[in-house]
Motif scaffolding. Structure first.
Motif, PDB file in Angstrom:
ATOM      1  N   GLN A  40       6.321   0.800   1.422  1.00 27.09           N
ATOM      2  CA  GLN A  40       6.291  -1.678   1.379  1.00 27.09           C
ATOM      3  C   GLN A  40       6.907  -2.264   2.319  1.00 27.09           C
ATOM      4  OE1 GLN A  40       7.257  -1.492  -3.067  1.00 27.09           O
ATOM      5  NE2 GLN A  40       5.014  -0.757  -3.853  1.00 27.09           N
ATOM      6  N   SER A  41       8.274  -1.708   3.404  1.00 24.64           N
ATOM      7  CA  SER A  41       8.335  -1.943   3.411  1.00 24.64           C
ATOM      8  C   SER A  41       8.728  -2.724   4.608  1.00 24.64           C
ATOM      9  CB  SER A  41       9.581  -1.048   4.927  1.00 24.64           C
ATOM     10  OG  SER A  41      10.267  -0.956   3.373  1.00 24.64           O
ATOM     11  N   PHE A  42       6.695  -2.399   6.199  1.00 28.58           N
ATOM     12  CA  PHE A  42       6.400  -3.289   7.425  1.00 28.58           C
ATOM     13  C   PHE A  42       5.186  -2.329   6.725  1.00 28.58           C
ATOM     14  CE2 PHE A  42      10.166  -1.817   8.086  1.00 28.58           C
ATOM     15  CZ  PHE A  42      10.924  -2.868   8.604  1.00 28.58           C
ATOM     16  N   ASP A  43       3.830  -3.371   7.557  1.00 27.95           N
ATOM     17  CA  ASP A  43       2.634  -3.043   7.797  1.00 27.95           C
ATOM     18  C   ASP A  43       3.142  -2.145   8.658  1.00 27.95           C
ATOM     19  OD1 ASP A  43       1.108  -4.628   5.731  1.00 27.95           O
ATOM     20  OD2 ASP A  43       1.469  -6.774   7.258  1.00 27.95           O
ATOM     21  N   GLY A  44       2.708  -0.589   8.370  1.00 21.46           N
ATOM     22  CA  GLY A  44       2.202   0.405   9.766  1.00 21.46           C
ATOM     23  C   GLY A  44       0.921  -0.210  10.627  1.00 21.46           C
ATOM     24  N   PHE A  45       0.756   0.339  11.767  1.00 14.61           N
ATOM     25  CA  PHE A  45      -0.706   0.873  12.312  1.00 14.61           C
ATOM     26  C   PHE A  45      -2.280   0.929  11.733  1.00 14.61           C
ATOM     27  CE2 PHE A  45       2.063   1.722  15.984  1.00 14.61           C
ATOM     28  CZ  PHE A  45       2.270   1.166  17.192  1.00 14.61           C
ATOM     29  N   LYS A  46      -1.797   2.139  10.626  1.00 18.09           N
ATOM     30  CA  LYS A  46      -3.128   2.373   9.866  1.00 18.09           C
ATOM     31  C   LYS A  46      -3.561   1.163   9.201  1.00 18.09           C
ATOM     32  CE  LYS A  46      -4.546   5.186   5.895  1.00 18.09           C
ATOM     33  NZ  LYS A  46      -5.123   5.597   4.969  1.00 18.09           N
ATOM     34  N   THR A  47      -2.654  -0.293   8.733  1.00 15.82           N
ATOM     35  CA  THR A  47      -3.302  -1.465   7.841  1.00 15.82           C
ATOM     36  C   THR A  47      -3.244  -2.470   9.090  1.00 15.82           C
ATOM     37  OG1 THR A  47      -1.215  -1.222   6.475  1.00 15.82           O
ATOM     38  CG2 THR A  47      -2.104  -3.461   6.107  1.00 15.82           C
ATOM     39  N   LYS A  48      -2.634  -2.007  10.419  1.00 13.19           N
ATOM     40  CA  LYS A  48      -3.070  -3.516  10.695  1.00 13.19           C
ATOM     41  C   LYS A  48      -4.720  -3.199  11.785  1.00 13.19           C
ATOM     42  CE  LYS A  48       0.742  -5.958  12.334  1.00 13.19           C
ATOM     43  NZ  LYS A  48       1.749  -5.450  12.708  1.00 13.19           N
ATOM     44  N   ILE A  49      -4.196  -1.948  12.282  1.00  6.27           N
ATOM     45  CA  ILE A  49      -6.092  -1.174  12.683  1.00  6.27           C
ATOM     46  C   ILE A  49      -7.014  -1.931  11.842  1.00  6.27           C
ATOM     47  CG2 ILE A  49      -6.866   0.648  13.368  1.00  6.27           C
ATOM     48  CD1 ILE A  49      -4.795   1.950  13.852  1.00  6.27           C
ATOM     49  N   ALA A  50      -6.989  -1.848  10.490  1.00 10.82           N
ATOM     50  CA  ALA A  50      -8.065  -1.506   9.170  1.00 10.82           C
ATOM     51  C   ALA A  50      -8.428  -3.135   9.229  1.00 10.82           C
ATOM     52  CB  ALA A  50      -7.503  -1.188   8.048  1.00 10.82           C
ATOM     53  N   ALA A  51      -7.255  -3.740   9.338  1.00  8.86           N
ATOM     54  CA  ALA A  51      -7.717  -5.463   9.108  1.00  8.86           C
ATOM     55  C   ALA A  51      -8.317  -6.405  10.492  1.00  8.86           C
ATOM     56  CB  ALA A  51      -5.344  -6.331   9.436  1.00  8.86           C
TER      57      ALA A  51
END
Length: 321
Positions: free
Chosen positions: A157-168
């Motif tokens: 929950q600390s940072f948005d990782g690459f998986k989250t950035k790619i999905a967005a």
């Protein structure tokens, strides 16, 4: 000969060790973090934005008149820093357990011999390995969640990782995935090659890394070996194996932090596109400090991160999460 420690002596020596060995500890951290040992770091006060300009036109049949036909598309990806921290607490009995595993000699509380090597042992063998695992996991799977006051959050929950950035980016229409279907162990070699064939022609032969889950990378290697007469593994660094994708000038890099995902990520090496952000003037990795309060040793640190890209047009992924 009996040996003993005190919480006060441990805190003081831990602070000295953290400062003295700061560079060495940080170097070992970087080597153990999969994205961080390979990607470019950038610094910013708050938001990092690289100007991206696409130009079309230019070449045309000759005529005497001046007839410009160029068009420009200006775009930028904003990467905003997020703040994380380390909060740990150990009591005297936990320190005793650490001491027993470091030097199995008699433990006695509240006296203070030289604790230098013991303090270094606690940092290197107990605190940093867990931090490294947590940050490595967050670098891909992290989803930033604003904390509930007074309640500890989790590592992811600390940072948005690459998986989250790619999905967005896919949801926003900034990134269009390439269709591969769900990866399967008996067809993954052909699926990876099909992914490469579907890259735009200007990127198809560009040198670069295909990042995927370690299990999927190993399945690729085994499926490759079933169909090809020679080994796929590149052994220039046996501790971090990569696997060839023949004829496409690319290699597969296994990523433990991507386990459970069928995602393939490709950015050409020449674009230096995937980046990691830190705060200007701040230590890249957290600088630990140690305090004693109510017979407990507290460990504290703060640091900033973002995991992002310069330009979505230089990133290519498949259609699997």
């Amino acid at each position: 000969m009996a040996h003993s420690i005190s919480i006060e002596a441990t805190a003081a020596t831990l602070n000295q060790v953290a400062v003295t060995y700061d560079r060495t500890i940080h170097q070992s951290l970087k080597q153990g973090l999969e994205f961080e040992r390979d990607l470019t770091f950038v610094q910013t006060e708050h938001t990092f934005s690289a100007a991206n300009i696409s130009i079309t036109g230019g070449l045309q049949p000759y005529q005497a008149a001046f007839t410009p036909n160029n068009e420009e598309d200006f775009d930028a990806v904003e990467n905003v820093l997020q703040l994380g921290k380390i909060d740990l607490e150990f009591d005297a009995l936990q320190l005793e357990e650490f001491y027993a595993s470091w030097a199995p000699q008699f433990f006695q509380l509240d006296t203070s011999p030289d604790m230098w090597e013991y303090a270094r042992y606690v940092i290197v063998n107990h605190i940093m390995p867990q931090f490294m695992d947590d940050l490595n996991e967050a670098s891909y799977n992290g989803v930033r969640v604003n904390p509930t006051p007074g309640t500890a959050g989790t590592a992811t929950q600390s940072f948005d990782g690459f998986k989250t950035k790619i999905a967005a980016a896919i949801t926003a229409g900034s990134l269009t995935p390439i269709s591969t279907g769900a990866l399967a162990s008996d067809t993954i070699h052909d699926q990876v090659r099909d992914f490469c064939f579907q890259l735009p022609k200007r990127y198809r032969m560009k040198k670069g890394k295909l990042r995927m889950a370690s299990t999927r990378a190993l399945e690729y290697a085994e499926n490759y070996a079933e169909n090809k007469p020679r080994t796929v593994e590149v052994t220039t660094n046996p501790d971090n194996p990569v696997y060839r994708v023949d004829h496409f000038n690319k290699v597969i890099v296994p990523m433990d932090c991507m386990e459970g995902s069928d995602r393939i990520i490709f950015c050409p090496d020449s674009t230096d596109n995937m980046i990691i952000g830190t705060r200007t003037g701040e230590s890249v990795y957290p600088r630990l400090r140690f305090q004693v309060f109510e017979r407990k040793l507290k460990v504290l640190a703060e640091f900033s991160r973002f995991f992002g890209v310069r330009f979505w047009d230089h990133m290519f992924v498949n259609d699997q999460a």
